[in-house]
Design a protein around this motif. Structure first.
Motif, PDB file in Angstrom:
ATOM      1  N   ALA A  31       8.417   0.044  -0.722  1.00 19.61           N
ATOM      2  CA  ALA A  31       7.953  -0.367   0.347  1.00 19.61           C
ATOM      3  C   ALA A  31       9.363  -0.832   1.495  1.00 19.61           C
ATOM      4  CB  ALA A  31       7.032  -1.572   0.585  1.00 19.61           C
ATOM      5  N   TRP A  32      10.124  -1.422   0.852  1.00 16.83           N
ATOM      6  CA  TRP A  32      11.504  -1.696   1.334  1.00 16.83           C
ATOM      7  C   TRP A  32      12.112  -0.593   1.891  1.00 16.83           C
ATOM      8  CZ3 TRP A  32      16.656  -1.530  -0.541  1.00 16.83           C
ATOM      9  CH2 TRP A  32      17.733  -1.986   0.208  1.00 16.83           C
ATOM     10  N   LEU A  33      12.173   0.283   0.836  1.00 23.95           N
ATOM     11  CA  LEU A  33      13.151   1.602   1.097  1.00 23.95           C
ATOM     12  C   LEU A  33      12.516   2.575   2.243  1.00 23.95           C
ATOM     13  CD1 LEU A  33      13.689   2.966  -2.289  1.00 23.95           C
ATOM     14  CD2 LEU A  33      15.642   2.350  -0.917  1.00 23.95           C
ATOM     15  N   SER A  34      10.893   2.509   2.470  1.00 24.61           N
ATOM     16  CA  SER A  34      10.337   3.233   3.525  1.00 24.61           C
ATOM     17  C   SER A  34      10.734   2.593   4.580  1.00 24.61           C
ATOM     18  CB  SER A  34       8.772   3.019   3.177  1.00 24.61           C
ATOM     19  OG  SER A  34       8.343   1.686   3.633  1.00 24.61           O
ATOM     20  N   ARG A  35      11.216   1.508   4.891  1.00 22.39           N
ATOM     21  CA  ARG A  35      11.700   1.042   6.058  1.00 22.39           C
ATOM     22  C   ARG A  35      13.150   1.160   6.774  1.00 22.39           C
ATOM     23  NH1 ARG A  35       9.687  -4.179   4.264  1.00 22.39           N
ATOM     24  NH2 ARG A  35       7.567  -4.122   4.393  1.00 22.39           N
ATOM     25  N   LYS A  36      13.782   2.055   5.634  1.00 15.65           N
ATOM     26  CA  LYS A  36      15.188   2.501   5.971  1.00 15.65           C
ATOM     27  C   LYS A  36      15.117   3.828   5.637  1.00 15.65           C
ATOM     28  CE  LYS A  36      16.752  -1.812   4.358  1.00 15.65           C
ATOM     29  NZ  LYS A  36      16.876  -2.450   5.542  1.00 15.65           N
ATOM     30  N   PRO A  37      14.566   4.800   6.551  1.00 14.17           N
ATOM     31  CA  PRO A  37      14.527   6.093   6.256  1.00 14.17           C
ATOM     32  C   PRO A  37      16.132   6.822   6.103  1.00 14.17           C
ATOM     33  CG  PRO A  37      13.307   5.821   8.157  1.00 14.17           C
ATOM     34  CD  PRO A  37      13.815   4.405   7.800  1.00 14.17           C
ATOM     35  N   ILE A  38      16.372   7.693   5.374  1.00 16.25           N
ATOM     36  CA  ILE A  38      17.876   8.284   5.571  1.00 16.25           C
ATOM     37  C   ILE A  38      17.647   9.732   5.422  1.00 16.25           C
ATOM     38  CG2 ILE A  38      20.284   8.303   4.186  1.00 16.25           C
ATOM     39  CD1 ILE A  38      19.753   5.551   3.393  1.00 16.25           C
ATOM     40  N   VAL A  39      18.168  10.407   6.295  1.00 17.52           N
ATOM     41  CA  VAL A  39      18.109  11.899   6.463  1.00 17.52           C
ATOM     42  C   VAL A  39      18.635  12.531   4.997  1.00 17.52           C
ATOM     43  CG1 VAL A  39      19.145  13.961   7.633  1.00 17.52           C
ATOM     44  CG2 VAL A  39      18.274  11.842   8.951  1.00 17.52           C
ATOM     45  N   PHE A  49      -0.175  -8.829   8.232  1.00 12.45           N
ATOM     46  CA  PHE A  49      -0.066  -7.244   7.902  1.00 12.45           C
ATOM     47  C   PHE A  49       1.314  -7.013   8.344  1.00 12.45           C
ATOM     48  CE2 PHE A  49      -4.197  -6.693   6.801  1.00 12.45           C
ATOM     49  CZ  PHE A  49      -5.155  -7.836   7.300  1.00 12.45           C
ATOM     50  N   ASP A  50       1.823  -6.362   7.841  1.00 13.73           N
ATOM     51  CA  ASP A  50       3.256  -5.748   8.075  1.00 13.73           C
ATOM     52  C   ASP A  50       3.007  -4.267   7.850  1.00 13.73           C
ATOM     53  OD1 ASP A  50       4.720  -8.508   6.806  1.00 13.73           O
ATOM     54  OD2 ASP A  50       5.392  -7.743   8.486  1.00 13.73           O
ATOM     55  N   VAL A  51       2.717  -3.464   9.135  1.00  8.75           N
ATOM     56  CA  VAL A  51       2.209  -2.302   9.136  1.00  8.75           C
ATOM     57  C   VAL A  51       3.323  -0.918   9.058  1.00  8.75           C
ATOM     58  CG1 VAL A  51       0.530  -0.778  10.118  1.00  8.75           C
ATOM     59  CG2 VAL A  51       0.195  -3.024  10.102  1.00  8.75           C
ATOM     60  N   ALA A  52       3.347  -0.151   8.361  1.00 10.16           N
ATOM     61  CA  ALA A  52       4.115   0.885   8.223  1.00 10.16           C
ATOM     62  C   ALA A  52       3.751   1.874   9.371  1.00 10.16           C
ATOM     63  CB  ALA A  52       4.308   1.569   7.188  1.00 10.16           C
ATOM     64  N   LYS A  53       4.658   2.633  10.040  1.00  8.24           N
ATOM     65  CA  LYS A  53       4.364   3.292  11.182  1.00  8.24           C
ATOM     66  C   LYS A  53       3.626   4.587  10.718  1.00  8.24           C
ATOM     67  CE  LYS A  53       6.959   2.231  15.331  1.00  8.24           C
ATOM     68  NZ  LYS A  53       7.941   1.438  14.980  1.00  8.24           N
ATOM     69  N   ASP A  54       2.783   5.184  11.250  1.00  6.93           N
ATOM     70  CA  ASP A  54       1.992   6.335  10.918  1.00  6.93           C
ATOM     71  C   ASP A  54       1.311   6.749  12.079  1.00  6.93           C
ATOM     72  OD1 ASP A  54       0.654   8.376  10.076  1.00  6.93           O
ATOM     73  OD2 ASP A  54      -0.141   7.586   8.190  1.00  6.93           O
ATOM     74  N   LYS A  55       1.930   7.631  12.994  1.00 11.21           N
ATOM     75  CA  LYS A  55       1.318   8.188  13.981  1.00 11.21           C
ATOM     76  C   LYS A  55       0.213   8.830  13.832  1.00 11.21           C
ATOM     77  CE  LYS A  55       5.096   8.122  17.200  1.00 11.21           C
ATOM     78  NZ  LYS A  55       6.522   8.684  17.062  1.00 11.21           N
ATOM     79  N   ALA A  56       0.044   9.465  12.955  1.00 15.90           N
ATOM     80  CA  ALA A  56      -1.323  10.294  12.676  1.00 15.90           C
ATOM     81  C   ALA A  56      -2.489   9.319  12.256  1.00 15.90           C
ATOM     82  CB  ALA A  56      -1.113  11.317  11.495  1.00 15.90           C
ATOM     83  N   ARG A  57      -2.292   8.199  11.946  1.00 13.94           N
ATOM     84  CA  ARG A  57      -3.350   7.351  11.316  1.00 13.94           C
ATOM     85  C   ARG A  57      -3.230   5.913  11.949  1.00 13.94           C
ATOM     86  NH1 ARG A  57      -3.972   7.565   4.821  1.00 13.94           N
ATOM     87  NH2 ARG A  57      -1.852   7.115   4.860  1.00 13.94           N
ATOM     88  N   LEU A  77       0.786  -1.043  -0.151  1.00  8.43           N
ATOM     89  CA  LEU A  77      -0.156  -0.024   0.076  1.00  8.43           C
ATOM     90  C   LEU A  77       0.875   1.179  -0.025  1.00  8.43           C
ATOM     91  CD1 LEU A  77      -2.742  -1.141   2.437  1.00  8.43           C
ATOM     92  CD2 LEU A  77      -2.583  -1.352  -0.025  1.00  8.43           C
ATOM     93  N   GLU A  78       0.111   2.414  -0.319  1.00  2.86           N
ATOM     94  CA  GLU A  78       0.930   3.701  -0.505  1.00  2.86           C
ATOM     95  C   GLU A  78       1.954   3.876   0.592  1.00  2.86           C
ATOM     96  OE1 GLU A  78      -0.948   6.701  -3.505  1.00  2.86           O
ATOM     97  OE2 GLU A  78      -1.435   6.977  -1.442  1.00  2.86           O
ATOM     98  N   ASP A  79       1.488   3.662   2.130  1.00  2.00           N
ATOM     99  CA  ASP A  79       2.441   4.031   2.883  1.00  2.00           C
ATOM    100  C   ASP A  79       3.524   3.282   3.325  1.00  2.00           C
ATOM    101  OD1 ASP A  79       0.012   2.542   5.817  1.00  2.00           O
ATOM    102  OD2 ASP A  79       0.607   1.863   3.896  1.00  2.00           O
ATOM    103  N   GLY A  80       3.687   2.377   2.448  1.00  3.31           N
ATOM    104  CA  GLY A  80       4.639   1.120   2.939  1.00  3.31           C
ATOM    105  C   GLY A  80       4.207  -0.139   3.669  1.00  3.31           C
ATOM    106  N   THR A  81       2.781   0.119   4.034  1.00  2.00           N
ATOM    107  CA  THR A  81       2.255  -1.489   4.660  1.00  2.00           C
ATOM    108  C   THR A  81       2.340  -2.518   3.428  1.00  2.00           C
ATOM    109  OG1 THR A  81       1.006   0.014   6.194  1.00  2.00           O
ATOM    110  CG2 THR A  81       0.296  -2.178   5.660  1.00  2.00           C
TER     111      THR A  81
END
Lengths: 326, 198
Positions: free
Chosen positions: B24-32, A163-171, A129-133
């Motif tokens: 998705a893979w990249l989103s788990r490795k955020p880089i400043v 479900f591997d859920v991406a962190k999103d504090k707002a949602r 999904l878009e948020d990385g989930t």
């Protein structure tokens, strides 16, 4: 000077791709394009990506001149006569508690904008999904997803999903299965809802909160726990399980099933979800025999043969079935 | 543009379907200091520049390795290198989730996916796109038919490509109505203005 943003580059790349789509570039234009791309690697990448999309979109021709976009939009379900608080939630109503009461068995529409994902028997499907989930759908499953500004909602209608859920504090991320709601607090977990059986939830990583119709407050579950939630109002408590068991329960992700001292009868039933070929065990005593091992989920015949070999049984293959007996 | 087109077609066939998984893979490795969108663009650049793609048997892995390499290059060149970021990246065993054949992340019905992406285009853009791709009219014919300039037709097609790129690059049907659609790929603090509106 602020660096050019990726969106700005994409816009320019798309313009170039559209120019080429209209007709061949003149020599002058080709030089302009080269000069533009030479200034920043991202520009070249963005251009080739847009060109790839443009070429790929040529397949749209196969949609035919009778293509009607309405056919591809998920229709909203008819509203139920009684408005429940849960329905208000799905329709984007006022902020109610994440897990309001739902009358058992009511089929509640999610309103327009929900996306459906499903799998056939024997199919495993990974959805990003878009948020990385990432949602991994197991065999014969169906989910509906609706992301909104304040929350991310998924309804598990049938089957099993990881479900591997991406962190999103707002949602918050909320999965609803029957009258059970699971709220993820950043994390990896499965929910299983098969026909008339109790909903099962298993947490791999992180923490989730489970709410039931009569919950006074949500129940927290942490990694390596499992809970079985029948539709009745029975009290629930999570059971701790070994990490190896968690791994076994998710073996389907790689197209496998793992058993550890499971009865043949239960194993046969498990295979039934993944394949049309049935494992048939007439003798209850044989059904009580136990098996351990890792097997390919959509290959019940190999399993039956392996079980026969290790338990000194006979496996007889027939049309659409394999029979195990002494 | 002949050979460029070949490469672009290869990208469309072998790389674009996996872009969602890469994001998705990249989103788990955020880089400043490094956006996912930037990494993806640079990855496509390297894939476009590679001399030959004939011997690549696993394009998906190749795409992931390339993205990884982009990150390493950035970390090494960046004047403000968070030493622990670099060390973490270089020491980390580079593991990509290798899907088994049963779990391959490619939608079983690409045409359906495309049909849905098109259905989600705004009406005017969609109209131009369908005339161009389905009815196969030229830009000039479309301009005449709709009573607009060819420049307008081109702009609409550009907008269509941008939106399709976003949808297709996410790896499949995605939830409609997500309000953070435009800047979803950006984990960075830059305030970036979206330019893709029609």
């Amino acid at each position: 000077m602020p660096r050019e943003t990726s969106q700005e580059i994409d816009a320019a790349a798309a313009a170039w791709a559209a120019r080429i789509d209209s007709g061949l570039l003149s020599n002058e234009e080709e030089k302009q394009l080269e000069t533009w791309m030479a200034a920043d690697d991202r520009r070249r990448g963005a251009f080739m990506r847009m060109r790839a999309v443009a070429l790929h979109s040529e397949r749209a021709k196969a949609l035919g001149t009778s293509y009607d976009p309405e056919d591809f939009v998920v229709p909203s379900e008819l509203p139920q006569p009684t408005v429940t608080r849960r329905r208000m939630l799905w329709m984007g109503g006022s902020a109610v508690a994440a897990c309001a009461v739902v009358a058992a068995g009511l089929s509640v529409g999610m309103g327009a904008g929900a996306t459906v994902y499903d799998t056939r028997r024997g199919e495993v499907r990974v959805i990003t999904l878009e948020d990385g989930t990432v949602i991994t759908l197991n065999t014969s499953s169906r989910i509906k997803v609706k992301y909104a500004k304040e929350r991310r909602l998924v309804r598990l209608e049938e089957g099993e999903a990881l479900f591997d859920v991406a962190k999103d504090k707002a949602r918050p991320f909320i999965v609803e299965a029957g009258s059970t709601a699971v709220r993820a607090v950043g994390t990896s977990f499965t929910v299983k809802r098969i026909a008339s059986k109790p909903v099962e939830i298993l947490v791999r990583e992180g923490v989730i909160e489970v709410t039931r119709p009569n919950s006074v407050k949500p129940m927290r579950m942490a990694a390596n726990t499992r809970i079985t939630a029948p539709e009745s109002n029975a009290q629930l408590s999570p059971v701790a399980i070994a990490p190896e068991e968690v791994t076994r329960e998710i073996a389907w992700k790689s197209g496998q099933i793992a058993f550890e001292g499971e009865t043949l009868a239960n194993a046969a039933e498990a295979f039934g979800r993944y394949s049309d070929t049935r494992i048939i065990i007439d003798d209850p005593a044989v059904g009580r025999e136990e098996i351990t091992g890792l097997f390919t989920a959509n290959d019940p015949v190999s399993f039956a043969r392996a079980a026969a070999a290790s338990l000194e049984l006979r496996a007889v293959v027939g049309p659409g079935e394999v029979r195990l007996s002494r | 543009m002949h050979s460029t087109d070949d490469r672009a077609r290869w990208l469309a066939r072998e790389i674009l379907p996996h872009e969602g998984a890469l994001r998705a893979w990249l989103s788990r490795k955020p880089i400043v200091g490094l956006d996912i969108d930037d990494i993806v663009q640079e990855t496509y650049a390297r894939l476009s520049n590679a001399t030959s793609i004939d011997n690549i048997r696993d394009p998906r892995s190749y795409m992931f390795s390339t993205a990884y390499s982009v990150i390493l290059t950035y970390l090494r060149r960046s004047r403000v290198v968070a030493m622990h970021s670099l060390a973490q990246f270089e020491n980390e065993e580079f593991v990509i989730d290798e899907p088994s054949p049963e779990a391959i992340a490619v939608d079983r019905d690409e045409l359906y996916r495309l049909g849905q992406a098109i259905a989600e285009l705004p009406p005017r853009i969609r109209e131009v796109f369908i005339l161009r791709r389905v009815e196969e009219l030229s830009s000039r014919e479309i301009a005449q038919k709709l009573g607009v300039s060819t420049k307008t037709v081109e702009n609409q097609m550009a907008a269509a490509f941008q939106r399709l790129a976003k949808k297709l690059g996410r790896g499949g049907k995605h939830p409609a109505g997500a309000s953070r659609d435009e800047s979803q790929g950006n984990r960075n603090a830059h305030a970036t203005r979206d330019q893709s509106g029609d």
